[in-house]
Design an enzyme around this catalytic site. Structure first.
Site, short mmCIF file in Angstrom:
data_model
loop_
_atom_site.label_atom_id
_atom_site.label_comp_id
_atom_site.label_asym_id
_atom_site.label_seq_id
_atom_site.Cartn_x
_atom_site.Cartn_y
_atom_site.Cartn_z
N GLU A 251 10.27 -30.19 9.53
CA GLU A 251 11.69 -29.93 9.28
C GLU A 251 12.20 -30.60 8.01
OE1 GLU A 251 13.80 -28.14 11.19
OE2 GLU A 251 13.01 -28.11 13.24
N SER B 158 20.01 -25.26 13.89
CA SER B 158 20.55 -26.46 13.25
C SER B 158 21.91 -26.82 13.88
CB SER B 158 20.64 -26.25 11.74
OG SER B 158 20.87 -27.46 11.06
N HIS C 192 12.73 -26.96 7.83
CA HIS C 192 13.99 -26.59 8.47
C HIS C 192 14.43 -25.20 7.98
CE1 HIS C 192 17.51 -27.60 10.79
NE2 HIS C 192 18.32 -27.40 9.75
#
Length: 488
Positions: free
Chosen positions: A313, A186, A406
Site C-alpha cells: 500500500e 481507502s 494503494h
C-alpha cells in the site's frame, strides 16, 4: 427499463446504451455548502416538477488538488456547483429485484469524487447489479468537529442520507432494497467502518466490502478540537460554525490544505493529537452521538464483511515521490518507533523475510501493515462472517519498483482497465484475467454473500491472494502479523 424513472423527489431522465441505463447527478440532499444548509446535517431535496435530466455528473465537493506528484497519478475530477449531494446509477435495462452495490470513493476524506472515469458502473450493470456511486462532503465541510451534537461527521451523515435514498428509490431502477452491499476504497472503506458502528445506518445495507481501510482512522473529541482551533486561528476567526461559514470556500479549502502540510512537517502529538500519527486532519470523530464509541465495540453483527488490502500500500506514497530511496536506517528506526512497537525488533523481523530490502522498502512494508493490513485483520477477527483478500499484482511502472500499491485494485474491481485515469500509475498492460477474477468476486459477494472462498477464522485465517494466478493461502506472513498483537 425506461429512460424515465420516478423518484420520491421527481422524475429523472437517463440514457440507455448496450443494455445499460445510466442516470447521473441525481440529488439526494439539498445543496449543503451555501445558505442555511452550511455546516448542517443533510436536508431533504426540494422536489421538482416535470422531468430532470440526469445525463451529466453532478457537482463535486470543494477540495484542493492532490499534492504533487500524486496529482499526476491519482485521477481527480472537479465539477463546480453547489448541488454536491448527488449520486449516479447504472442499471441493467431489464430486470427487477436485482442486487444493489453502493460505492463510496476514497481520497483521505479531503479529495475524490464519484465521477472519476475508472468508477464507471457499466460492468456491474452488465453483470446484473444496480450500481450506485455517491458524492459526499469532504474536508472542513464534511469532517471538521466543533463540538455541537448532531453536527458531527457531516460527511458520514451524507452517506447515510444517500443510503436512505437507495432504500426509498432503488426499486424503481430495478434494484432490491433488501439486498444492498456498500463498498468503498481507502477513506470510502474507512467510512464504511464507521457506518458499521453508527445507529443511524442500521438496516440500510446488508453486506460491506472494505478495500484498503477498516475502522482505524478516527479522532477523539479532544484531538478533533485541536484541529478545529488551529484551523480557525490560521483563518483569524473563532472556531464556531457561524464564524467559519463567513470564510470564502476557496480560502477555507486552502487553509485545510495548509493544515495537512503543517502536520506532515511537524507531526507532534502535543499539537495535533491522533492526526500527528496518521497525517489526516479531517476524519471521523468519536463524538459519542453519531459515532457512539469505539467502532469495533459497536460493530453491526448482521452485516457480512469482505475486507482486504494491497500488498504494498505505502509504495504509492514512497515510490512516485522518490522518498523510497532517501530513507536510511535512522529514519526507518525513528518512523517505526512512532507506532508503539519495539523498533529494532520489528525491523529485524521484517528484514528476516526481506533480506535484500532497502530501508525504504522495509518502511513501506511496516507502514502498510500498521495502517492497512492489521486493522483489516482486526475487523475480520471481530466480524462473523468475514472474508479476507490481499491484492498482490505488481505493475511494471517506475522501472518495476512500484509494488501492489494503494488504489491499484480499483480498475480491476470496476473492470475499467481501458480507462486512462490510472494508466500513469499502473501502465497500460493490465491483465484482463485478473479483472475478471476480482470483479466477479465482488459480484458474487453482493449476490450470494460469498465471494468464492472460505471465510476468515482465527484458526484458518484463509486469505485470497489476487494476482495473475489467484489462490487462497492460510495466514500469510504470520510472524509479522503476530508482531502487532496488542496494537491497533
Amino acid at each position: 427499463m425506461s429512460d424515465l424513472v420516478v423518484t420520491t423527489s421527481g422524475t429523472v431522465r437517463g440514457v440507455t446504451a448496450e443494455k445499460v441505463c445510466v442516470y447521473k447527478g441525481i440529488p439526494y440532499g439539498a445543496p449543503p455548502v451555501v445558505g442555511h444548509n452550511r455546516f448542517q446535517p443533510p436536508r431533504p431535496v426540494e422536489p421538482w416538477e416535470g422531468v430532470r435530466d440526469a445525463l451529466e455528473f453532478g457537482p463535486t465537493a470543494p477540495k484542493a488538488p492532490y499534492s504533487a506528484p500524486l496529482d499526476r497519478f491519482i485521477p481527480e475530477v472537479e465539477i463546480p456547483g453547489d448541488d454536491i449531494l448527488n449520486l449516479n446509477v447504472w442499471a441493467p435495462s431489464s430486470g427487477a429485484g436485482l442486487p444493489v452495490m453502493v460505492f463510496l470513493h476514497g481520497g483521505a476524506f479531503a479529495n475524490g469524487s464519484s465521477s472519476v472515469g475508472g468508477y464507471d458502473g457499466s460492468a456491474f450493470a452488465r453483470d446484473g447489479v444496480v450500481l450506485v456511486s455517491v458524492n459526499y462532503r469532504l474536508g472542513t465541510d464534511g469532517f471538521l468537529y466543533l463540538g455541537d451534537g448532531d453536527h458531527a461527521n457531516l460527511g458520514l451523515q451524507d452517506q447515510v442520507a444517500a443510503l436512505r435514498w437507495v432504500q426509498d428509490n432503488i426499486a424503481a431502477f430495478g434494484g432490491d432494497p433488501a439486498q444492498v452491499t456498500v463498498f468503498g476504497e481507502s477513506a470510502g472503506a474507512m467510512s464504511i467502518g464507521m457506518l458499521l458502528a453508527m445507529p443511524s445506518a442500521r438496516g440500510l445495507f446488508h453486506r460491506a466490502i472494505l478495500q484498503s481501510g477498516a475502522m482505524q482512522l478516527t479522532l477523539s473529541v479532544q484531538g478533533a478540537r485541536r484541529i478545529a482551533e488551529n484551523l480557525a486561528e490560521r483563518l483569524g476567526v473563532e472556531p464556531t460554525r457561524a464564524a467559519l461559514a463567513t470564510v470564502p470556500m476557496e480560502q477555507l479549502v486552502l487553509a485545510g490544505q495548509q493544515l495537512r502540510s503543517a502536520i506532515s512537517a511537524n507531526p507532534d502529538p502535543a499539537v495535533w493529537g491522533e492526526a500527528a500519527l496518521n497525517m489526516v486532519p479531517f476524519e471521523p470523530v468519536i463524538d459519542g452521538q453519531i459515532i457512539p464509541g469505539p467502532p469495533m465495540e459497536h460493530l453491526d453483527p448482521t452485516v457480512d464483511i469482505l475486507v482486504g488490502t494491497n500488498t504494498d500500500e505505502f509504495d504509492l506514497y514512497l515510490v512516485p515521490t522518490g522518498a523510497l530511496g532517501v530513507i536510511d536506517e535512522n529514519l526507518l528506526t525513528v518512523a517505526v518507533g512512532r507506532y508503539g512497537v519495539n523498533a529494532a525488533g520489528t525491523i529485524a523481523a521484517y528484514r528476516a523475510s526481506r533480506p535484500n530490502a532497502s530501508p525504504g522498502q522495509l518502511l513501506s512494508a511496516i507502514q502498510t501493515d500498521w495502517f492497512f493490513r492489521i486493522p483489516a485483520i482486526r475487523l475480520a477477527e471481530s466480524a462473523n462472517p468475514a472474508w479476507v483478500y490481499e491484492f498482490a499484482w505488481r505493475p511494471s511502472t517506475f522501472d518495476g519498483r512500484l509494488g501492489a500499491c494503494h488504489a491499484a485494485e480499483l480498475p480491476f474491481v470496476f473492470d475499467t482497465l481501458a480507462d486512462k485515469g490510472f494508466h500513469p500509475l499502473l501502465g497500460t498492460d493490465l491483465p484482463q484475467r485478473l479483472a475478471d477474477t476480482v470483479h466477479q468476486a465482488w459480484i458474487s459477494f453482493a449476490t450470494t454473500g460469498n465471494p468464492g472462498w472460505s471465510p476468515y477464522t482465527r484458526e484458518s485465517r484463509t486469505t485470497m491472494i489476487f494476482n495473475t494466478a489467484s489462490a487462497t493461502t492460510n495466514d500469510p506472513r504470520a510472524t509479522e502479523r503476530e508482531l502487532w498483537t496488542g496494537h491497533r
